[in-house]
Motif scaffolding. Structure first.
Motif, PDB file in Angstrom:
ATOM      1  N   LEU A  74      -4.346  22.949 -36.187  1.00 14.33           N
ATOM      2  CA  LEU A  74      -4.017  22.151 -35.004  1.00 14.33           C
ATOM      3  C   LEU A  74      -3.544  20.764 -35.433  1.00 14.33           C
ATOM      4  O   LEU A  74      -4.321  19.981 -35.985  1.00 14.33           O
ATOM      5  CB  LEU A  74      -5.236  22.023 -34.097  1.00 14.33           C
ATOM      6  CG  LEU A  74      -5.074  21.156 -32.843  1.00 14.33           C
ATOM      7  CD1 LEU A  74      -4.041  21.753 -31.892  1.00 14.33           C
ATOM      8  CD2 LEU A  74      -6.407  20.975 -32.136  1.00 14.33           C
ATOM      9  N   GLU A  75      -2.273  20.478 -35.218  1.00 16.26           N
ATOM     10  CA  GLU A  75      -1.693  19.188 -35.566  1.00 16.26           C
ATOM     11  C   GLU A  75      -1.291  18.456 -34.290  1.00 16.26           C
ATOM     12  O   GLU A  75      -0.490  18.969 -33.503  1.00 16.26           O
ATOM     13  CB  GLU A  75      -0.480  19.374 -36.478  1.00 16.26           C
ATOM     14  CG  GLU A  75      -0.819  20.017 -37.811  1.00 16.26           C
ATOM     15  CD  GLU A  75       0.373  20.068 -38.751  1.00 16.26           C
ATOM     16  OE1 GLU A  75       1.144  19.083 -38.770  1.00 16.26           O
ATOM     17  OE2 GLU A  75       0.538  21.087 -39.440  1.00 16.26           O
ATOM     18  N   LEU A  76      -1.837  17.258 -34.103  1.00 15.42           N
ATOM     19  CA  LEU A  76      -1.605  16.482 -32.892  1.00 15.42           C
ATOM     20  C   LEU A  76      -0.793  15.237 -33.216  1.00 15.42           C
ATOM     21  O   LEU A  76      -1.019  14.584 -34.241  1.00 15.42           O
ATOM     22  CB  LEU A  76      -2.934  16.066 -32.257  1.00 15.42           C
ATOM     23  CG  LEU A  76      -3.917  17.201 -31.929  1.00 15.42           C
ATOM     24  CD1 LEU A  76      -5.211  16.627 -31.369  1.00 15.42           C
ATOM     25  CD2 LEU A  76      -3.299  18.201 -30.972  1.00 15.42           C
ATOM     26  N   LYS A  77       0.104  14.883 -32.309  1.00 17.53           N
ATOM     27  CA  LYS A  77       0.957  13.712 -32.524  1.00 17.53           C
ATOM     28  C   LYS A  77       0.226  12.416 -32.217  1.00 17.53           C
ATOM     29  O   LYS A  77       0.661  11.340 -32.634  1.00 17.53           O
ATOM     30  CB  LYS A  77       2.222  13.820 -31.680  1.00 17.53           C
ATOM     31  CG  LYS A  77       1.979  13.847 -30.177  1.00 17.53           C
ATOM     32  CD  LYS A  77       3.282  14.040 -29.424  1.00 17.53           C
ATOM     33  CE  LYS A  77       3.060  14.097 -27.918  1.00 17.53           C
ATOM     34  NZ  LYS A  77       4.328  14.302 -27.178  1.00 17.53           N
ATOM     35  N   ASN A  78      -0.872  12.494 -31.468  1.00 16.86           N
ATOM     36  CA  ASN A  78      -1.699  11.313 -31.194  1.00 16.86           C
ATOM     37  C   ASN A  78      -3.123  11.780 -30.895  1.00 16.86           C
ATOM     38  O   ASN A  78      -3.423  12.980 -30.955  1.00 16.86           O
ATOM     39  CB  ASN A  78      -1.117  10.462 -30.048  1.00 16.86           C
ATOM     40  CG  ASN A  78      -0.971  11.233 -28.744  1.00 16.86           C
ATOM     41  OD1 ASN A  78      -1.881  11.926 -28.305  1.00 16.86           O
ATOM     42  ND2 ASN A  78       0.195  11.106 -28.116  1.00 16.86           N
TER      43      ASN A  78
END
Length: 340
Positions: free
Chosen positions: A13-17
């Protein structure tokens, strides 16, 4: 130093913020079939356009009588998958990642003819007295959580959140106020929660993170406090939870004993305590609508992610406004850049 607009990664899971839209029931199912509607589509996709890093779809239940009301979402049959997938795909198109909260309301299922619970104890004097689940029915319930999680994965979500807070079924099992059983599920209060975790993990991709939401404090006389919730959370971590979403309250009447504060960030100390005790990522939530405060929670390493509930209900573009106020870079849609 990390801030509210730093990227974040846990497993795949990669989140931009670090901005999370927490699950908030919309009570907007039209035909009582648990299928998401156009309202749900507009509600969630607008927050994706508005820049939120992670959107957690509201409490979605594993059986019809597991809902708070008949107007809640469900994932108990396959026909409920496509409408959710449509939402997930559109949110992905606008740069947000999507989770979903899998749950059962237990004794707080208001529209169930006879709610079920660990023990036959009503929520309050106005609520129906639930029927205590048999040991066999508890094991069947674990399978219902497994099946609902598998459907959520088919809908394309990026993470699963299990609802173990706010007085719903998993919370009812691990609270000594509501679990008076004499079988193995009463002798070990976290057994049901651990079995649900293992069931969910069995149908999730290996690198998809599992989140558990817990109430870290019950605010009622005889209820558990942060020390006990740390022990509960440790059991859930050992069973396979990757992140804890730290809320509070929800069991019994909220009484004068330990009444929760109404000040901004009142639950942040609970999130910080669990993060430090377990060395596990946490989501902080609760009156964090001020961008400066939300940013400080990340900057001070009190939590890894910040859930903004009421702020995102009031303003789908809260995240973009927060970035402007904090002078941070955000993915403003080209169509809206003139406004900033």
């Amino acid at each position: 130093m990390e801030d509210l607009f730093s990227t974040y990664k846990i497993k795949d899971l990669e989140l931009k913020n670090r901005v999370v839209m927490p699950p908030m029931c919309q009570y907007s199912v039209e035909k009582k079939d648990g299928i998401a509607t156009d309202w749900h589509y507009m509600h969630y996709v607008s927050r994706a356009i508005g820049g939120a890093g992670l959107i957690i779809i509201e409490m979605t239940d594993v059986e019809p009588d597991g809902r708070i009301s008949d107007f809640d979402l469900g994932l108990w049959f396959d026909e409920q998958i496509p409408a959710l997938k449509r939402i997930v795909d559109a949110c992905h198109d606008y740069g947000a990642k999507v989770g979903i909260q899998i749950a059962h309301a237990g004794r707080k299922a208001e529209d169930a003819a006879v709610p079920v619970a660990p023990s036959a104890i009503a929520f309050d004097e106005k609520s129906k007295v639930p029927r205590a689940l048999t040991t066999e029915e508890i094991q069947e319930m674990v399978e219902k959580f497994r099946a609902a999680t598998a459907r959520a994965v088919k809908a394309g979500v990026d993470t699963i959140e299990l609802h173990g807070a706010h007085g719903y079924l998993i919370h009812q099992f691990h609270s000594p106020l509501t679990n008076k059983r004499e079988d193995e599920y009463g002798q070990d209060l976290t057994r049901f929660g651990r079995e649900v975790i293992l069931a969910a993990k069995s149908v999730m991709p290996e690198n998809m993170p599992l989140v558990m939401r817990i109430s870290a404090k019950e605010y009622v006389e005889g209820g558990y406090d942060i020390e006990a919730s740390i022990k509960i959370a440790k059991e859930y971590k050992q069973a396979g939870v990757d992140m804890i979403h730290v809320s509070s309250g929800g069991e019994g009447q909220i009484a004068a004993f330990g009444r929760p504060g109404t000040h901004a960030g009142y639950q942040v100390p609970l999130a910080r305590a669990i993060k430090q005790a377990l060395d596990i990522p946490v989501i902080a939530v609760g009156r964090l609508d001020d961008p400066i405060l939300a940013n400080a929670v990340i900057g001070n390493d009190d939590a890894d992610l910040v859930a903004v509930g009421r702020g995102l209900l009031r303003n789908p573009y809260w995240t973009l406004e927060a970035a402007a106020r904090l002078n941070k870079e955000a993915s403003i849609p080209a169509q809206y850049r003139f406004g900033f």
